[in-house]
Design a protein around this motif. Structure first.
Motif, PDB file in Angstrom:
ATOM      1  N   THR A  37       9.122 -68.551  -9.622  1.00 18.61           N
ATOM      2  CA  THR A  37       9.387 -67.252 -10.657  1.00 18.61           C
ATOM      3  C   THR A  37       7.975 -67.718 -10.864  1.00 18.61           C
ATOM      4  N   HIS A  38       7.498 -66.466 -12.532  1.00 19.82           N
ATOM      5  CA  HIS A  38       6.885 -66.293 -12.942  1.00 19.82           C
ATOM      6  C   HIS A  38       7.540 -66.103 -14.303  1.00 19.82           C
ATOM      7  N   LEU A  39       7.680 -67.632 -15.264  1.00 18.95           N
ATOM      8  CA  LEU A  39       8.324 -67.797 -16.627  1.00 18.95           C
ATOM      9  C   LEU A  39       8.172 -67.134 -17.638  1.00 18.95           C
ATOM     10  N   ALA A  40       6.517 -66.546 -17.479  1.00 14.08           N
ATOM     11  CA  ALA A  40       6.858 -65.968 -19.185  1.00 14.08           C
ATOM     12  C   ALA A  40       6.963 -64.368 -18.923  1.00 14.08           C
ATOM     13  N   MET A  41       7.044 -63.820 -17.592  1.00 17.76           N
ATOM     14  CA  MET A  41       7.149 -62.068 -17.228  1.00 17.76           C
ATOM     15  C   MET A  41       8.481 -62.237 -18.509  1.00 17.76           C
ATOM     16  N   THR A  42       9.394 -62.610 -18.959  1.00 15.16           N
ATOM     17  CA  THR A  42      10.387 -62.043 -20.227  1.00 15.16           C
ATOM     18  C   THR A  42       9.514 -61.287 -20.758  1.00 15.16           C
ATOM     19  N   ILE A  43       9.061 -61.477 -21.145  1.00 10.91           N
ATOM     20  CA  ILE A  43       7.784 -60.789 -21.973  1.00 10.91           C
ATOM     21  C   ILE A  43       7.556 -59.539 -21.486  1.00 10.91           C
ATOM     22  N   PHE A  44       7.915 -59.000 -20.625  1.00  8.32           N
ATOM     23  CA  PHE A  44       7.828 -57.648 -19.972  1.00  8.32           C
ATOM     24  C   PHE A  44       9.109 -57.388 -19.161  1.00  8.32           C
ATOM     25  N   ARG A  45      10.435 -57.901 -19.554  1.00  2.17           N
ATOM     26  CA  ARG A  45      11.817 -57.285 -19.081  1.00  2.17           C
ATOM     27  C   ARG A  45      11.350 -56.612 -19.403  1.00  2.17           C
ATOM     28  N   GLY A  46      11.794 -55.199 -19.184  1.00  2.00           N
ATOM     29  CA  GLY A  46      12.398 -53.890 -18.990  1.00  2.00           C
ATOM     30  C   GLY A  46      11.038 -53.036 -19.778  1.00  2.00           C
ATOM     31  N   TYR A  47       9.685 -53.495 -19.346  1.00  2.00           N
ATOM     32  CA  TYR A  47       8.479 -52.939 -19.170  1.00  2.00           C
ATOM     33  C   TYR A  47       8.643 -52.333 -18.216  1.00  2.00           C
ATOM     34  N   ALA A  48       8.897 -52.384 -16.812  1.00  2.00           N
ATOM     35  CA  ALA A  48       7.911 -51.471 -15.780  1.00  2.00           C
ATOM     36  C   ALA A  48       9.175 -51.946 -14.474  1.00  2.00           C
ATOM     37  N   GLU A  49      10.062 -50.299 -14.891  1.00  2.00           N
ATOM     38  CA  GLU A  49      11.412 -50.496 -14.436  1.00  2.00           C
ATOM     39  C   GLU A  49      11.041 -49.219 -12.987  1.00  2.00           C
ATOM     40  N   ASP A  50      11.879 -49.531 -12.305  1.00  2.00           N
ATOM     41  CA  ASP A  50      12.148 -48.790 -10.724  1.00  2.00           C
ATOM     42  C   ASP A  50      10.681 -48.171 -10.624  1.00  2.00           C
ATOM     43  N   LEU A  51       9.902 -48.987 -10.190  1.00  2.02           N
ATOM     44  CA  LEU A  51       8.944 -48.538  -9.464  1.00  2.02           C
ATOM     45  C   LEU A  51       8.725 -49.736  -7.463  1.00  2.02           C
ATOM     46  N   PRO A  52       8.520 -49.704  -6.902  1.00  4.32           N
ATOM     47  CA  PRO A  52       8.083 -50.396  -5.924  1.00  4.32           C
ATOM     48  C   PRO A  52       7.061 -51.541  -5.977  1.00  4.32           C
ATOM     49  N   LEU A  53       7.128 -52.673  -5.443  1.00  4.00           N
ATOM     50  CA  LEU A  53       5.856 -53.644  -5.905  1.00  4.00           C
ATOM     51  C   LEU A  53       4.593 -53.106  -6.149  1.00  4.00           C
ATOM     52  N   VAL A  86      11.070 -69.768   0.165  1.00  5.36           N
ATOM     53  CA  VAL A  86      12.041 -69.378  -1.528  1.00  5.36           C
ATOM     54  C   VAL A  86      12.300 -67.979  -1.080  1.00  5.36           C
ATOM     55  N   HIS A  87      14.200 -67.578  -1.048  1.00  7.09           N
ATOM     56  CA  HIS A  87      14.676 -66.485  -1.153  1.00  7.09           C
ATOM     57  C   HIS A  87      14.537 -65.712  -2.606  1.00  7.09           C
ATOM     58  N   CYS A  88      13.804 -64.445  -3.120  1.00  3.24           N
ATOM     59  CA  CYS A  88      14.291 -64.255  -4.120  1.00  3.24           C
ATOM     60  C   CYS A  88      15.301 -62.583  -4.236  1.00  3.24           C
ATOM     61  N   PRO A  89      16.385 -62.601  -3.485  1.00  2.86           N
ATOM     62  CA  PRO A  89      17.348 -61.309  -3.578  1.00  2.86           C
ATOM     63  C   PRO A  89      17.022 -60.314  -4.027  1.00  2.86           C
ATOM     64  N   ILE A  90      17.471 -60.604  -5.198  1.00  5.17           N
ATOM     65  CA  ILE A  90      17.218 -59.481  -6.572  1.00  5.17           C
ATOM     66  C   ILE A  90      15.941 -59.024  -6.720  1.00  5.17           C
ATOM     67  N   SER A  91      15.073 -59.556  -6.865  1.00  2.94           N
ATOM     68  CA  SER A  91      13.237 -59.092  -7.084  1.00  2.94           C
ATOM     69  C   SER A  91      13.385 -58.624  -6.032  1.00  2.94           C
ATOM     70  N   ASN A  92      13.472 -58.819  -5.044  1.00  2.00           N
ATOM     71  CA  ASN A  92      13.295 -58.108  -3.147  1.00  2.00           C
ATOM     72  C   ASN A  92      13.814 -56.779  -3.331  1.00  2.00           C
ATOM     73  N   LEU A  93      14.989 -57.160  -3.603  1.00  2.00           N
ATOM     74  CA  LEU A  93      16.160 -54.880  -3.600  1.00  2.00           C
ATOM     75  C   LEU A  93      15.768 -54.692  -4.871  1.00  2.00           C
ATOM     76  N   LYS A  94      15.248 -55.580  -6.096  1.00  2.00           N
ATOM     77  CA  LYS A  94      14.780 -53.827  -7.476  1.00  2.00           C
ATOM     78  C   LYS A  94      13.171 -53.350  -7.202  1.00  2.00           C
ATOM     79  N   LEU A  95      12.441 -54.288  -6.147  1.00  2.00           N
ATOM     80  CA  LEU A  95      11.569 -53.696  -5.872  1.00  2.00           C
ATOM     81  C   LEU A  95      11.317 -53.302  -4.658  1.00  2.00           C
TER      82      LEU A  95
END
Ligand code: SIB
Ligand code: ZN
Length: 424
Positions: free
Chosen positions: A59-75, A263-272
């Motif tokens: 994880t990148h814990l403090a990225m809670t700050i950017f939750r919802g900030y940059a949506e619907d973009l590829p990595l 480490v498998h991060c399925p949701i992040s991998n799907l979202k990006l």
């Protein structure tokens, strides 16, 4: 007489659910069995499922700050056009509050330990210390082809390890976190590995996350990321790689031979839109696979129960086999495999293991009827069924309330940070 006695729970022991009592002494599990036991603190678990704590292994814990900030973009666009720009504005105190918010969410959903790779890590360490959670922390390093930057990054990363490894009764393990093969040169990665060997520590890195990464690394260095890393002696049992999506069969065998954890991060991998890792194949080869959420800006939550279900479902659909991964295996990925990846003796309800334990309410409409607690947990959990969380022998969550943190204050602080980033 134990320090803590968890009584009459339905406990996940040796891969199955059995009625048992658990005694804790100090920060360790001292007893698991059917004898009637007493404790200074007694927790009635008659209506609970008891599991080892979940481990969020990337994880990148403090990225809670950017939750919802940059949506619907590829990595690539997400990082280059949005995230790296606002991260330049991050101040240490922001990271402190963002980290507390992340810890709050993890504790409430049954995560007892996490592995973080970020910046301003002293603040993350402080937040870990105050909250009582367990963490493997690394300063995220990238040299981006500059020798001066390489020197500086390695210096910050090394000092962080020296200052924080084993802090808070060993609740913090500090390790190296070079960002990825597309932001770090092979020369730099080799220096990091040498330093890790010298300090006897682990390395946590993103590898083969996107097709673009593999093509890019191939075009610059003439080989794929995994082959490149193997050639410079980077891969061993103290290497933890996040994502591992774009691998061929030979690369998988290399990871197995080197005893690397994935480490498998399925949701992040799907979202990006990065892809879907071949977790069943990795698992069948005998590779230690664990689960992570990645940062809250690409997920957008730190609820490991979502990753558990998603891991299971994705492997069913990409293999065309409904039994691709057994529920029990996925629960192990979320618990003991995470601890194992970083060499920490936890993730099992067994004598001698760290007392990182989660109690879950059985009387929930979504668990009713309960034919098998394993299947209820893996396929029907929201995460909010968690009632009690113990980390390192300390009770941190009681009846859903995080005892060590001021939830309202943390939410107000992080909400107020939004202003600074909104226009960027
Ligand atoms: N100190 C470094 C960068 C820190 S590495 C940690 C980075 O990982 C980034 N990150 C978050 N999620 C992902 C992901 O899924 N893939 C790759 N990088 C990510 C995150 O935004 C953060 O910048 C520098 O000088 O550039
Ligand atoms: Zn990441």
């Amino acid at each position: 007489m134990f320090d803590v006695a968890i009584k009459n729970g339905l406990c996940f022991v040796n891969g199955e659910f059995v009625q048992a009592n658990i005694g804790i002494e100090g920060n360790l599990i001292a007893y698991v069995g059917r004898d009637d036991i007493c404790g200074d603190l007694e927790i009635d678990a008659r209506e609970k499922i008891v599991i080892p704590g979940l481990f969020n292994a990337h994880t990148h814990l403090a990225m809670t700050i950017f939750r919802g900030y940059a949506e619907d973009l590829p990595l690539k666009d997400w990082l280059e056009k949005k995230i790296w720009r606002v991260e330049k504005l991050l101040e240490p105190e922001d990271v402190y509050w963002g980290s507390l918010l992340g810890i709050l969410e993890m504790l409430k959903t049954g995560t007892t330990a996490f592995s973080d790779l970020y910046i301003h890590m002293d603040e993350v360490a402080k937040a870990v210390g105050e909250s009582g959670i367990r963490a493997v922390l690394s300063y995220g390093m990238a040299d981006r082809g500059s020798k001066e930057k390489a020197d500086l990054e390695l210096k910050i990363g090394t000092e962080f390890i020296k200052n924080w490894d084993n802090a808070f009764n060993g609740r913090i393990r500090a390790i190296f976190g070079p960002h990825a093969p597309y932001t770090c040169t092979p020369e730099f990665l080799k220096r990091v590995k040498d330093a890790a060997i010298e300090l006897n520590t682990y390395v946590h890195i993103h590898v083969a996350e996107t097709k673009w990464e593999v093509e890019h690394v191939k075009s610059v260095y003439g080989k794929t990321p995994v082959r490149l890393l193997d050639e410079i002696g980077f891969l061993d049992e103290r290497t933890v790689i996040a994502h591992a999506i774009w691998l061929d069969d030979n690369e998988m065998r290399i990871l197995k031979e080197r005893n690397v954890s994935v480490v498998h991060c399925p949701i992040s991998n799907l979202k990006l839109a990065s892809g879907i890792a071949r977790v069943k194949d990795l698992h069948d080869l005998g590779i230690n696979v664990c689960l992570g959420t990645d940062g809250a800006s690409s997920n957008n939550t730190y609820n490991l129960f979502e990753e558990i279900k998603m891991t299971s479902l994705l492997q069913k659909v990409i293999t065309g086999r409904a039994d691709a991964l057994k529920a029990k295996e996925v629960l192990k990925m979320a618990t003991e495999n995470g601890y194992r990846a970083y060499g920490i003796k936890g993730g099992k309800l067994e004598r001698g293991y760290l007392a990182d334990i989660v109690l879950i309410d059985r009387r929930r409409h979504n668990y009713c009827p309960m034919y098998d607690p394993l299947h209820s947990l893996v396929y029907a959990s929201y995460g909010c069924e968690v009632t009690h969380v113990i980390v390192d022998g300390e009770l941190l969550v009681e009846d859903g309330i995080v005892l060590t943190l001021d939830e309202d204050k943390i939410m107000d602080k992080v909400e107020s940070l939004k202003e600074k980033f909104e226009e960027s």
